[in-house]
Each structure stands twice: as C-alpha cells, then as structure tokens.
Design a protein around this motif. Structure first.
Motif, PDB file in Angstrom:
ATOM      1  N   GLY A 125       3.632  71.128 -16.464  1.00 16.16           N
ATOM      2  CA  GLY A 125       4.123  71.075 -17.843  1.00 16.16           C
ATOM      3  C   GLY A 125       5.368  70.223 -17.987  1.00 16.16           C
ATOM      4  N   MET A 126       5.911  69.747 -16.880  1.00 16.67           N
ATOM      5  CA  MET A 126       7.129  68.944 -16.891  1.00 16.67           C
ATOM      6  C   MET A 126       6.858  67.483 -16.557  1.00 16.67           C
ATOM      7  SD  MET A 126       9.398  71.768 -14.878  1.00 16.67           S
ATOM      8  CE  MET A 126      10.788  70.693 -14.660  1.00 16.67           C
ATOM      9  N   CYS A 127       5.595  67.070 -16.543  1.00 19.29           N
ATOM     10  CA  CYS A 127       5.245  65.699 -16.181  1.00 19.29           C
ATOM     11  C   CYS A 127       6.079  64.707 -16.984  1.00 19.29           C
ATOM     12  CB  CYS A 127       3.761  65.447 -16.427  1.00 19.29           C
ATOM     13  SG  CYS A 127       2.709  66.441 -15.378  1.00 19.29           S
ATOM     14  N   GLY A 128       6.642  63.739 -16.293  1.00 19.76           N
ATOM     15  CA  GLY A 128       7.436  62.694 -16.929  1.00 19.76           C
ATOM     16  C   GLY A 128       8.906  63.036 -17.092  1.00 19.76           C
ATOM     17  N   GLN A 129       9.275  64.273 -16.888  1.00 19.84           N
ATOM     18  CA  GLN A 129      10.682  64.636 -17.063  1.00 19.84           C
ATOM     19  C   GLN A 129      11.513  64.114 -15.893  1.00 19.84           C
ATOM     20  OE1 GLN A 129      11.168  68.809 -17.910  1.00 19.84           O
ATOM     21  NE2 GLN A 129       9.797  68.714 -19.666  1.00 19.84           N
ATOM     22  N   ARG A 130      12.742  63.700 -16.206  1.00 22.73           N
ATOM     23  CA  ARG A 130      13.679  63.189 -15.203  1.00 22.73           C
ATOM     24  C   ARG A 130      14.851  64.148 -15.060  1.00 22.73           C
ATOM     25  NH1 ARG A 130      15.757  58.721 -14.007  1.00 22.73           N
ATOM     26  NH2 ARG A 130      17.354  58.766 -15.608  1.00 22.73           N
ATOM     27  N   PHE A 131      15.356  64.238 -13.835  1.00 21.03           N
ATOM     28  CA  PHE A 131      16.490  65.105 -13.517  1.00 21.03           C
ATOM     29  C   PHE A 131      17.509  64.298 -12.722  1.00 21.03           C
ATOM     30  CE2 PHE A 131      13.019  67.890 -14.355  1.00 21.03           C
ATOM     31  CZ  PHE A 131      13.587  69.008 -14.941  1.00 21.03           C
ATOM     32  N   GLU A 132      18.778  64.603 -12.945  1.00 23.40           N
ATOM     33  CA  GLU A 132      19.849  63.889 -12.256  1.00 23.40           C
ATOM     34  C   GLU A 132      20.994  64.841 -11.980  1.00 23.40           C
ATOM     35  OE1 GLU A 132      22.602  60.591 -14.019  1.00 23.40           O
ATOM     36  OE2 GLU A 132      20.680  59.682 -13.435  1.00 23.40           O
ATOM     37  N   GLY A 133      21.650  64.644 -10.870  1.00 24.10           N
ATOM     38  CA  GLY A 133      22.788  65.488 -10.528  1.00 24.10           C
ATOM     39  C   GLY A 133      23.361  65.087  -9.205  1.00 24.10           C
ATOM     40  N   GLY A 134      23.685  66.080  -8.401  1.00 22.45           N
ATOM     41  CA  GLY A 134      24.293  65.775  -7.126  1.00 22.45           C
ATOM     42  C   GLY A 134      24.223  66.936  -6.174  1.00 22.45           C
ATOM     43  N   LEU A 135      24.890  66.739  -5.061  1.00 26.62           N
ATOM     44  CA  LEU A 135      24.957  67.739  -4.021  1.00 26.62           C
ATOM     45  C   LEU A 135      25.960  68.798  -4.439  1.00 26.62           C
ATOM     46  CD1 LEU A 135      24.102  68.391  -1.063  1.00 26.62           C
ATOM     47  CD2 LEU A 135      26.092  67.073  -0.346  1.00 26.62           C
ATOM     48  N   ALA A 136      25.514  70.029  -4.547  1.00 29.01           N
ATOM     49  CA  ALA A 136      26.404  71.115  -4.941  1.00 29.01           C
ATOM     50  C   ALA A 136      26.986  71.817  -3.718  1.00 29.01           C
ATOM     51  CB  ALA A 136      25.657  72.126  -5.803  1.00 29.01           C
ATOM     52  N   TYR A 137      26.298  71.704  -2.583  1.00 26.94           N
ATOM     53  CA  TYR A 137      26.770  72.343  -1.369  1.00 26.94           C
ATOM     54  C   TYR A 137      26.150  71.624  -0.177  1.00 26.94           C
ATOM     55  CZ  TYR A 137      27.182  75.526   2.535  1.00 26.94           C
ATOM     56  OH  TYR A 137      27.462  76.048   3.773  1.00 26.94           O
ATOM     57  N   ALA A 138      26.939  71.417   0.874  1.00 23.22           N
ATOM     58  CA  ALA A 138      26.415  70.886   2.135  1.00 23.22           C
ATOM     59  C   ALA A 138      27.191  71.509   3.276  1.00 23.22           C
ATOM     60  CB  ALA A 138      26.547  69.373   2.190  1.00 23.22           C
ATOM     61  N   ILE A 139      26.490  71.821   4.349  1.00 23.22           N
ATOM     62  CA  ILE A 139      27.156  72.367   5.526  1.00 23.22           C
ATOM     63  C   ILE A 139      28.084  71.302   6.125  1.00 23.22           C
ATOM     64  CG2 ILE A 139      25.326  71.780   7.159  1.00 23.22           C
ATOM     65  CD1 ILE A 139      25.879  74.542   8.463  1.00 23.22           C
ATOM     66  N   ASP A 140      27.696  70.043   5.970  1.00 21.44           N
ATOM     67  CA  ASP A 140      28.493  68.918   6.453  1.00 21.44           C
ATOM     68  C   ASP A 140      29.081  68.185   5.250  1.00 21.44           C
ATOM     69  OD1 ASP A 140      29.561  66.610   7.552  1.00 21.44           O
ATOM     70  OD2 ASP A 140      27.651  65.853   8.318  1.00 21.44           O
ATOM     71  N   PRO A 141      30.409  68.264   5.055  1.00 16.54           N
ATOM     72  CA  PRO A 141      31.011  67.593   3.894  1.00 16.54           C
ATOM     73  C   PRO A 141      30.853  66.076   3.940  1.00 16.54           C
ATOM     74  CG  PRO A 141      32.709  68.495   5.347  1.00 16.54           C
ATOM     75  CD  PRO A 141      31.391  68.947   5.881  1.00 16.54           C
ATOM     76  N   ASN A 142      30.509  65.523   5.104  1.00 20.18           N
ATOM     77  CA  ASN A 142      30.280  64.082   5.231  1.00 20.18           C
ATOM     78  C   ASN A 142      28.791  63.739   5.130  1.00 20.18           C
ATOM     79  OD1 ASN A 142      33.063  63.522   5.668  1.00 20.18           O
ATOM     80  ND2 ASN A 142      32.820  64.264   7.765  1.00 20.18           N
ATOM     81  N   SER A 143      28.025  64.628   4.555  1.00 19.47           N
ATOM     82  CA  SER A 143      26.584  64.426   4.394  1.00 19.47           C
ATOM     83  C   SER A 143      26.304  63.090   3.713  1.00 19.47           C
ATOM     84  CB  SER A 143      26.010  65.559   3.533  1.00 19.47           C
ATOM     85  OG  SER A 143      24.738  65.229   3.067  1.00 19.47           O
ATOM     86  N   GLU A 144      25.172  62.494   4.067  1.00 19.20           N
ATOM     87  CA  GLU A 144      24.774  61.229   3.438  1.00 19.20           C
ATOM     88  C   GLU A 144      24.568  61.377   1.932  1.00 19.20           C
ATOM     89  OE1 GLU A 144      20.554  59.996   4.218  1.00 19.20           O
ATOM     90  OE2 GLU A 144      20.598  61.787   5.490  1.00 19.20           O
ATOM     91  N   PHE A 145      24.468  62.599   1.436  1.00 20.13           N
ATOM     92  CA  PHE A 145      24.276  62.858   0.012  1.00 20.13           C
ATOM     93  C   PHE A 145      25.607  62.993  -0.742  1.00 20.13           C
ATOM     94  CE2 PHE A 145      20.590  64.714   2.190  1.00 20.13           C
ATOM     95  CZ  PHE A 145      19.566  64.056   1.531  1.00 20.13           C
ATOM     96  N   ALA A 146      26.702  63.237  -0.006  1.00 20.91           N
ATOM     97  CA  ALA A 146      27.999  63.511  -0.640  1.00 20.91           C
ATOM     98  C   ALA A 146      28.447  62.355  -1.534  1.00 20.91           C
ATOM     99  CB  ALA A 146      29.048  63.790   0.428  1.00 20.91           C
ATOM    100  N   GLY A 147      28.836  62.705  -2.754  1.00 22.79           N
ATOM    101  CA  GLY A 147      29.366  61.733  -3.701  1.00 22.79           C
ATOM    102  C   GLY A 147      28.348  60.800  -4.326  1.00 22.79           C
ATOM    103  N   LYS A 148      27.086  61.008  -4.046  1.00 20.27           N
ATOM    104  CA  LYS A 148      26.046  60.131  -4.589  1.00 20.27           C
ATOM    105  C   LYS A 148      25.261  60.851  -5.673  1.00 20.27           C
ATOM    106  CE  LYS A 148      25.570  57.499  -0.374  1.00 20.27           C
ATOM    107  NZ  LYS A 148      24.721  57.246   0.776  1.00 20.27           N
ATOM    108  N   THR A 149      24.810  60.086  -6.643  1.00 23.52           N
ATOM    109  CA  THR A 149      23.930  60.639  -7.667  1.00 23.52           C
ATOM    110  C   THR A 149      22.554  60.831  -7.059  1.00 23.52           C
ATOM    111  OG1 THR A 149      25.145  59.556  -9.438  1.00 23.52           O
ATOM    112  CG2 THR A 149      22.876  60.215  -9.926  1.00 23.52           C
TER     113      THR A 149
END
Length: 184
Positions: A36-60
């Motif tokens: 029922g959500m086909c075509g919907q887009r979502f955007e955000g970020g990393l809310a928690y990581a065990i490693d603060p230097n994660s490759e996801f940190a600070g990226k959309t």
C-alpha cells in the motif's frame, strides 16, 4: 421442535468455528502494508550506531518502496552510495528480508543476500527477521542478528533496527517525503 433444535445445533457449530478461526496472518498484513506504500519515499539518518564512526554517520539515508511481481524492493541510498537494497518476499516459509549489496558496476558484493525469515509475534506494521544459517555462515558473528522493520501508525516514519546478541547495533529513522509519492 426439530427445527428449533436444528437451528440451535447450526448456531452452536457456527459459533465453534468462529471461535477456532485462525488469527489474521500478521506477515501477510505487513506485506500488504508495504504494498500500500508503493512509490513512497523516505529520508532520514542514523539514529543510533554501536560505532560512532559508522559509515552511515552524518549521511542522509533514503529509500523508496518499489513494488514488483516478486515482492517489495527498497533501494537504500547512504550519502552517494547506492549499493544496498532491502528485499521483502513471501516464500512458502513466511515473510523474508534479504539485503542485496552490489558494487557500482552492478555485480554482487561478496557479502550479499543475507537476512532471514520473520519470527513470531509481528504485526501489520512491524516485523522482526531472524538471521538464517546462510547469513551466519556468510557474516561472522551475525548468527544472532535480528532486523526489525517498523512503520508508524500514520505511515510517515519507517524505522530499521539491527540487533546482535540482543543488543542494538544500528537504527535508522526515516520520514516520508514529497507527499509520499515519487510520481511513478
């Protein structure tokens, strides 16, 4: 008198059937929610990581819900990296989540298609997927991985949580954007 007894017997039989009817399949309901959500887009970020230097940190982090004949594909973009796709399917065994990782040229990464089946207790808006044996073999330490994908009641927030050894490792919180449609 016979007709009254026949009606009572039928009513009793019907009530017994209704009481033993299986509950709705939460896995099918979850898949229907995604469809029922086909075509919907979502955007955000990393809310928690065990490693603060994660490759996801600070990226959309963004994704969209793409419906196919085989299931749901959600390409995940982290910054400029478009190498990941979450794939939800309904095999005979239930509901499955796979993580497809690709190189920029489209060839599969050495660590790809890991994931597992949804466990018991999920809902139409939240399912937890337990690592399978292939994942445990492919990713050292991942034998206890649980990925939980949840949608808010209003469908505007998508949350992805990875736990290992019953401890959170990473959590993404993504909000629906562009009114929820990509125009496709």
């Amino acid at each position: 008198m016979k007709s009254i007894l026949a009606v009572l017997a039928a009513a009793s039989l019907f009530a017994g059937c209704a009481a033993t009817a299986p509950p709705p399949d939460a896995r099918a309901q979850f898949m229907a929610t995604l469809q029922g959500m086909c075509g919907q887009r979502f955007e955000g970020g990393l809310a928690y990581a065990i490693d603060p230097n994660s490759e996801f940190a600070g990226k959309t982090i963004s994704t969209r819900v793409d419906c196919t004949a085989d299931g749901i594909r959600m390409p995940v973009q982290v910054g400029e990296d478009r190498s990941r796709t979450w794939i939800f399917t309904r095999p005979a065994a239930g509901l499955e989540l796979r993580h497809d990782h690709r190189h920029p040229d489209g060839t599969p990464d050495a660590v790809t298609m890991y994931g597992g089946l949804a466990g018991e207790g999920g809902t139409a808006r939240s399912q937890s997927f337990l690592a399978d044996a292939a994942t445990a073999k492919m990713v050292p330490g991942a034998e206890t991985n649980v990925w939980t994908v949840s949608l808010s009641e209003d469908g505007t927030v998508l949350s992805y949580l990875l736990e290992r050894h019953a401890k959170p490792r990473a959590r993404f919180v993504l909000r629906r954007v562009d009114g929820g449609r990509t125009g496709s």
